[in-house]
Design a protein around this motif. Sequence first.
Motif, PDB file in Angstrom:
ATOM      1  N   ASP A 206       0.847  -1.196   0.000  1.00  0.00           N
ATOM      2  CA  ASP A 206       0.000   0.000   0.000  1.00  0.00           C
ATOM      3  C   ASP A 206       0.884   1.249   0.000  1.00  0.00           C
ATOM      4  O   ASP A 206       2.110   1.159  -0.130  1.00  0.00           O
ATOM      5  N   GLU A 207       0.256   2.433   0.138  1.00  0.00           N
ATOM      6  CA  GLU A 207       1.001   3.687   0.053  1.00  0.00           C
ATOM      7  C   GLU A 207       2.169   3.740   1.029  1.00  0.00           C
ATOM      8  O   GLU A 207       3.227   4.274   0.730  1.00  0.00           O
ATOM      9  N   GLN A 208       1.939   3.176   2.199  1.00  0.00           N
ATOM     10  CA  GLN A 208       2.983   3.249   3.229  1.00  0.00           C
ATOM     11  C   GLN A 208       3.995   2.112   3.105  1.00  0.00           C
ATOM     12  O   GLN A 208       4.852   1.943   3.966  1.00  0.00           O
ATOM     13  N   GLY A 209       3.855   1.300   2.083  1.00  0.00           N
ATOM     14  CA  GLY A 209       4.816   0.222   1.906  1.00  0.00           C
ATOM     15  C   GLY A 209       4.516  -1.009   2.744  1.00  0.00           C
ATOM     16  O   GLY A 209       5.339  -1.887   2.883  1.00  0.00           O
ATOM     17  N   ARG A 210       3.281  -1.051   3.302  1.00  0.00           N
ATOM     18  CA  ARG A 210       2.909  -2.241   4.068  1.00  0.00           C
ATOM     19  C   ARG A 210       2.285  -3.266   3.138  1.00  0.00           C
ATOM     20  O   ARG A 210       1.670  -2.909   2.116  1.00  0.00           O
TER      21      ARG A 210
ATOM     22  N   THR B 148      -0.354  -5.771   1.628  1.00  0.00           N
ATOM     23  CA  THR B 148      -1.812  -5.710   1.601  1.00  0.00           C
ATOM     24  C   THR B 148      -2.324  -6.706   0.563  1.00  0.00           C
ATOM     25  O   THR B 148      -1.551  -7.253  -0.238  1.00  0.00           O
TER      26      THR B 148
ATOM     27  N   MET C 142      -6.599   7.893  -1.713  1.00  0.00           N
ATOM     28  CA  MET C 142      -6.406   7.851  -0.269  1.00  0.00           C
ATOM     29  C   MET C 142      -7.722   7.862   0.487  1.00  0.00           C
ATOM     30  O   MET C 142      -7.962   7.074   1.383  1.00  0.00           O
TER      31      MET C 142
ATOM     32  N   SER D 242      -9.512   4.933   2.965  1.00  0.00           N
ATOM     33  CA  SER D 242      -9.862   5.045   4.363  1.00  0.00           C
ATOM     34  C   SER D 242     -11.348   4.769   4.604  1.00  0.00           C
ATOM     35  O   SER D 242     -11.749   4.511   5.718  1.00  0.00           O
TER      36      SER D 242
END
Lengths: 424, 272
Positions: free
Chosen positions: A279-283, A285, A419, A423
């Motif tokens: 995902d955007e934060q590099g986690r 998913t 984004m 959410s």
Amino acid sequence: MSIIEVNHVSKEYRLGTITSFKDSATNVIRRLRGKPVKQRVPFLALDDLTFTIDEGEVVGIIGPNGAGKSTLLKLLANVTTPTRGTLAARGKIAPLIEVGAGLVPDLTGRENVFLNAAILGISRAAIAKKFDEIVSFAELEEFIDTPIKRYSSGMKVRLGFAIATSVNAEILIIDEVLAVGDLAFQRKCFDRMEELIKGRGSTVLIVSHNIRQIERMCSRVLMLEHGKLAADGDTLEVADLFYRRSNEKIDAYHRGVHGGMTINYTSGEVTLGSVDLLDEQGRLTDSLPSGGKLRVRVRFSVNRVLKRPEIVVGTHTTDFFYLSASSTALIDDRPDLDPGAHEVEYIVPSFPLVAGTYCIRFAIFDQYQRKVFTGESLKIFTIVPNALDVRDAPMRRLVLPTRWRVDGVPYSSSTPAPMEAASS
Amino acid sequence: MFKVIRDIYEYRELMAVLTHKNITVRYKQAYLGIAWAVLRPLSLMLIFTLVKSFVGIESGDIPYPVLTFAALLPWVFFQDSTTEGIGSVVNNASVVKKIYLPREIFPLTAVITKLVEFGISAFILAGLMAWYQMAPTAHILWAPLIILYTLLVSLTIALVGAAINVTYRDVGAALPILLSLLMYASPVIYPLQLVKDKLITQQAAGEWSDLLYTLYTLNPLAGIIDSFQNVVLRGLPPDFSAMAPGLLLTAVLLPLSYKFFKWSETYFADVI
């Protein structure tokens, strides 16, 4: 006003073959000696089905193989009777259960038209009137006086379809008949079906595995599973459920075999480590919103130097409809890969597909276009609908950024930023 | 009863087309075509005539070839229509499994198809009679009724046989044997008069003679063949005493056979 009523209908079949004299004799002896008798196992093809269909409805029936779709049609067509429950249909039923059922190989096309029509309950006078139209629809003018055993399979199917759809009936039952002929003829069949449905206002039941067809033609869908009614309602909702169920099944199957991955080919020079979605934060998913950023990370190791290799990452649907593919061949200064571990990221800023299940494929070629590694379904991920999805038009595959002008005034849809959707 | 006939009438067009199909399919790629329908009774007649010249069978004042051909006509019609009728449902499995029709259509058309072949053979009989200079009398008007009765006898066996044949193909396998036995129990090679003379006149089996004769005539074909010869060749009315037992039997069994067929019909598509 309901035209078809199905009331707690069950249909049971016995598995195995018909008992032979030997089996009967053995059973008699066993019974005399007080031993348990060998009996054939019952199989519930339809299990307590209840629904009604109103006049003029166009209903699709979907479900996996063996769900009981064809059995249901057979019951409705009165070809067989239910084991329990009752079934009532008012009006004449035209069963297009199998195109060309009852075509006789030795007869000519012309003779078969009259024979098949009679079997389907069309009067001789009516068929004589429609004869030319049937022949021209089937595109068989030249061959109509040739025995149909000399026809190609496509020709037979065309003839069967043309005859069957000339029936005037209140209820039309169609089983997978549109999946016949070449593309041009399929198109023609399709138009003819739509004309039948819309023009005559008949009640229509369609069984098909082609959900897109069902989505297009039906106003309501019944989904069967293991002989039970799993869903009954609005076409898009049920079709969506069906997609989800079959994707789950495909997913489960893939996870069962080689941990979810299909490696089609490897020369041995490349060992695949992992294929992940970030995902955007590099986690890590498993899903992203529709229109969101697709970020794929592939880790693999190489056991000898690959000079300027070409790396391909792409996406496809669970039924292997290839959606996208990008290659590093477009990059002139792509690097060599030394022996050891490597990591490649493939980023699509906005992945424009509607909600559903999709898969990643990955391939490496060396500088001479030699295949080194190819794999499909390496990662299965879902796209979740974004916040505005429910307000958008149905029947689409792509979600594209759009702008509108109405009477010269520009408007833009409040397409949510990826984004924001993520959410929600 | 009337409802059954009305239903059948409803499907007359279909039966006409199916009959036409049966005949066309059978002879389509045969050079001799429909001549085959005639060749079988004709060749059997020649064989019987040959055998008769060794054995010596009393044929009265009718030339033996004509007498035996007149016996073979209803017999072959009965034999073929029964055989065809019993196989009819299984032979149409692809339709039975896919489309609903009242299934008695199949045995019925099978029997009617054979009626057409019978009609063709009848011309040969007329030719033979002309050859031997035999003129029919007004009694020949009985012939259609006798053939209708034969048709009903075939149907009695065909309906129940076709239904059982769907589950157990043994019926189809056993039939040729049973039919060839029945042929010897019917006055095809010999005239009924011979049996009658032996049992009724000479009381050959003692006190059992009359009972045996009744048993013999319980076979509807005995009465049918004899009466057919009577009305066509001898210029006599049908011998009702020879027909009565068989007629009675058919009248009882035909409705039962039809009931059984309709009852079985519901599972045809499942087990065929």
